[in-house]
Design an enzyme around this catalytic site. Structure first.
Site, PDB file in Angstrom:
ATOM      1  CB  THR A 111      -0.896   0.019   1.250  1.00  8.26           C
ATOM      2  OG1 THR A 111      -1.709  -1.146   1.243  1.00  8.26           O
ATOM      3  CG2 THR A 111      -1.783   1.260   1.259  1.00  8.26           C
ATOM      4  CE  LYS A 163       1.463   2.363   4.079  1.00  8.93           C
ATOM      5  NZ  LYS A 163       1.993   1.069   3.712  1.00  8.93           N
ATOM      6  CE  LYS A 206      -5.143  -0.718   1.705  1.00  7.09           C
ATOM      7  NZ  LYS A 206      -5.202  -1.972   2.359  1.00  7.09           N
TER       8      LYS A 206
HETATM    9  P1  NAD Z   1       5.705  -5.954   7.423  1.00 10.74           P
HETATM   10  O1  NAD Z   1       6.498  -4.842   8.006  1.00 10.74           O
HETATM   11  O2  NAD Z   1       5.326  -7.102   8.280  1.00 10.74           O
HETATM   12  O3  NAD Z   1       6.485  -6.557   6.146  1.00 10.74           O
HETATM   13  C1  NAD Z   1       7.283  -5.807   5.274  1.00 10.74           C
HETATM   14  C2  NAD Z   1       8.547  -6.627   5.020  1.00 10.74           C
HETATM   15  O4  NAD Z   1       9.339  -5.959   4.031  1.00 10.74           O
HETATM   16  C3  NAD Z   1       9.417  -6.773   6.279  1.00 10.74           C
HETATM   17  O5  NAD Z   1       9.582  -8.147   6.556  1.00 10.74           O
HETATM   18  C4  NAD Z   1      10.721  -6.086   5.894  1.00 10.74           C
HETATM   19  O6  NAD Z   1      11.851  -6.710   6.452  1.00 10.74           O
HETATM   20  C5  NAD Z   1      10.686  -6.216   4.376  1.00 10.74           C
HETATM   21  N1  NAD Z   1      11.555  -5.262   3.705  1.00 10.74           N
HETATM   22  C6  NAD Z   1      11.614  -3.913   3.879  1.00 10.74           C
HETATM   23  N2  NAD Z   1      12.549  -3.381   3.070  1.00 10.74           N
HETATM   24  C7  NAD Z   1      13.087  -4.415   2.368  1.00 10.74           C
HETATM   25  C8  NAD Z   1      14.114  -4.511   1.385  1.00 10.74           C
HETATM   26  N3  NAD Z   1      14.794  -3.439   0.959  1.00 10.74           N
HETATM   27  N4  NAD Z   1      14.416  -5.733   0.888  1.00 10.74           N
HETATM   28  C9  NAD Z   1      13.740  -6.831   1.328  1.00 10.74           C
HETATM   29  N5  NAD Z   1      12.764  -6.811   2.265  1.00 10.74           N
HETATM   30  C10 NAD Z   1      12.449  -5.610   2.777  1.00 10.74           C
HETATM   31  O7  NAD Z   1       4.422  -5.276   6.780  1.00 10.74           O
HETATM   32  P2  NAD Z   1       3.057  -6.016   6.337  1.00 10.74           P
HETATM   33  O8  NAD Z   1       2.077  -5.946   7.442  1.00 10.74           O
HETATM   34  O9  NAD Z   1       3.396  -7.317   5.709  1.00 10.74           O
HETATM   35  O10 NAD Z   1       2.532  -4.971   5.238  1.00 10.74           O
HETATM   36  C11 NAD Z   1       3.105  -4.934   3.930  1.00 10.74           C
HETATM   37  C12 NAD Z   1       2.296  -3.965   3.094  1.00 10.74           C
HETATM   38  O11 NAD Z   1       0.937  -4.420   3.046  1.00 10.74           O
HETATM   39  C13 NAD Z   1       2.258  -2.539   3.624  1.00 10.74           C
HETATM   40  O12 NAD Z   1       2.341  -1.641   2.547  1.00 10.74           O
HETATM   41  C14 NAD Z   1       0.916  -2.457   4.333  1.00 10.74           C
HETATM   42  O13 NAD Z   1       0.380  -1.145   4.356  1.00 10.74           O
HETATM   43  C15 NAD Z   1       0.071  -3.375   3.458  1.00 10.74           C
HETATM   44  N6  NAD Z   1      -1.092  -3.986   4.135  1.00 10.74           N
HETATM   45  C16 NAD Z   1      -0.941  -4.571   5.352  1.00 10.74           C
HETATM   46  C17 NAD Z   1      -2.062  -5.146   5.974  1.00 10.74           C
HETATM   47  C18 NAD Z   1      -1.943  -5.821   7.332  1.00 10.74           C
HETATM   48  O14 NAD Z   1      -2.978  -6.139   7.913  1.00 10.74           O
HETATM   49  N7  NAD Z   1      -0.734  -6.074   7.832  1.00 10.74           N
HETATM   50  C19 NAD Z   1      -3.314  -5.123   5.336  1.00 10.74           C
HETATM   51  C20 NAD Z   1      -3.408  -4.556   4.080  1.00 10.74           C
HETATM   52  C21 NAD Z   1      -2.283  -3.985   3.483  1.00 10.74           C
END
Ligand code: NAD
Length: 296
Positions: free
Chosen positions: A96, A246, A171
């Protein structure tokens, strides 16, 4: 079966990548967290040692990263995805992020002969694990058609919302409705409490009257009326206040850059920022009712 590079194996990306592995795809995973990478390899996934390695010699690159700055860096850096992937590789960004970054990265991919879609999700961690996510997709028809079989493995509701960036637009517009409507429902319950009107009575009346909305009938912010709502488990998320905050900030960023008038969205963004500042980032977003009552 496709060869896939999957970058970002966090709360969402981890289970999404595992669902692709279970479906028989060859999935090279990459994350900064060694724990996340271990979980992926224990589930039968491959491991990529760098962004370049995740992007080379694959049919599809999928990213699930925290924010727009990460997406720009991963795709556009000198050693990023676009520099390493072969022409014709399909790019799917499920993070997102802001609409402008999605459009900039989508254009850069197209200039290099790659198909790209922005495909943010709703459905949370449970939807990621259960492969029941909704994908809101922006990008060219051809890219959408190519991505569809891959998205089908991770979700059950796949909607093409238009050109590049329109998935992100859908979204943030949806979540602005959600943030505003949740605050409205919370305020109605707080007022009802002051007026001596029982929660269940208000619910029974409004759920079948013009006040009906998802925030009331599927996610009621007071305990009792909707058994599955986080209000019945002390506001454990669910969808955290940090996530809502966010998305509301992204909506305000888009409103400012386009000149759209969104005063209620601005109020909702401000209230969720205050709720977070009061130490409730990890609380479910419906817990803002406590903040509106003045509870600590
Ligand atoms: P998260 O922080 O658990 O996962 C993100 C991952 O990206 C982490 O494991 C981090 O180590 C990795 N990362 C960051 N930079 C990196 C790089 N340069 N190389 C490799 N890996 C890297 O976050 P999440 O909850 O999985 O959310 C991910 C996305 O999904 C976000 O944009 C969030 O807004 C969206 N989202 C989350 C939810 C939810 O309920 N968690 C729901 C809908 C949308």
């Amino acid at each position: 079966m496709a060869k896939i590079g999957f970058i970002g194996l966090g709360n969402m990306g981890g289970p999404m990548a595992i669902n692709l592995v279970k479906a028989g795809h060859e999935v090279k995973g990459l994350d900064l967290s060694s724990d996340a990478v271990s979980r992926h390899s224990e589930a039968g996934g491959g491991v990529a040692g760098s962004t370049g390695e995740a992007a080379i010699d694959v049919d599809v690159v999928i990213t699930m990263l925290p924010a727009g700055s990460h997406v720009r860096a991963i795709y556009l850096a000198d050693d990023g995805v676009l520099a390493h992937a072969k022409a014709g590789t399909l790019m799917i960004d499920c993070s997102t992020i802001d609409v402008q970054t999605a459009r900039t990265v989508g254009e850069a991919a197209a200039e290099r002969g790659m198909d790209m879609i922005d495909a943010p999700v709703s459905g949370g961690v449970a939807g990621a694990a259960g492969a029941t996510l909704t994908f809101m997709v922006g990008g060219p028809d051809k890219a959408f058609d190519r991505a569809r079989p891959v998205l089908d493995v991770m979700g059950k509701n796949i909607v093409h919302a238009g050109g590049a960036g329109n998935g992100q637009a859908a979204k943030i517009c949806n979540n602005m409705i959600l943030g505003v409507s949740m605050i409205g429902v919370c305020e109605a319950f707080v007022l009802a409490e002051q007026l001596g009107l029982d929660h269940q009575k208000l619910y029974d009346i409004s759920s079948t009257a013009s006040g009906q909305c998802w925030s009331l009938t599927s996610y009621c912010p007071v305990p009792g009326p909707v058994e599955t709502a986080p209000s019945n488990r002390d506001y454990q998320p669910g969808f955290s206040a940090a996530m809502m905050s966010k998305d509301l900030k992204l909506a305000q960023q888009a409103a400012q850059s386009t000149g759209a008038s969104t005063p209620m969205g601005a109020q909702a963004a401000a209230l969720y920022s205050l709720f977070e500042a009061a130490g409730h980032s990890g609380t479910d977003f419906s817990g803002i009712i406590r903040f509106l009552r003045g509870e600590s």
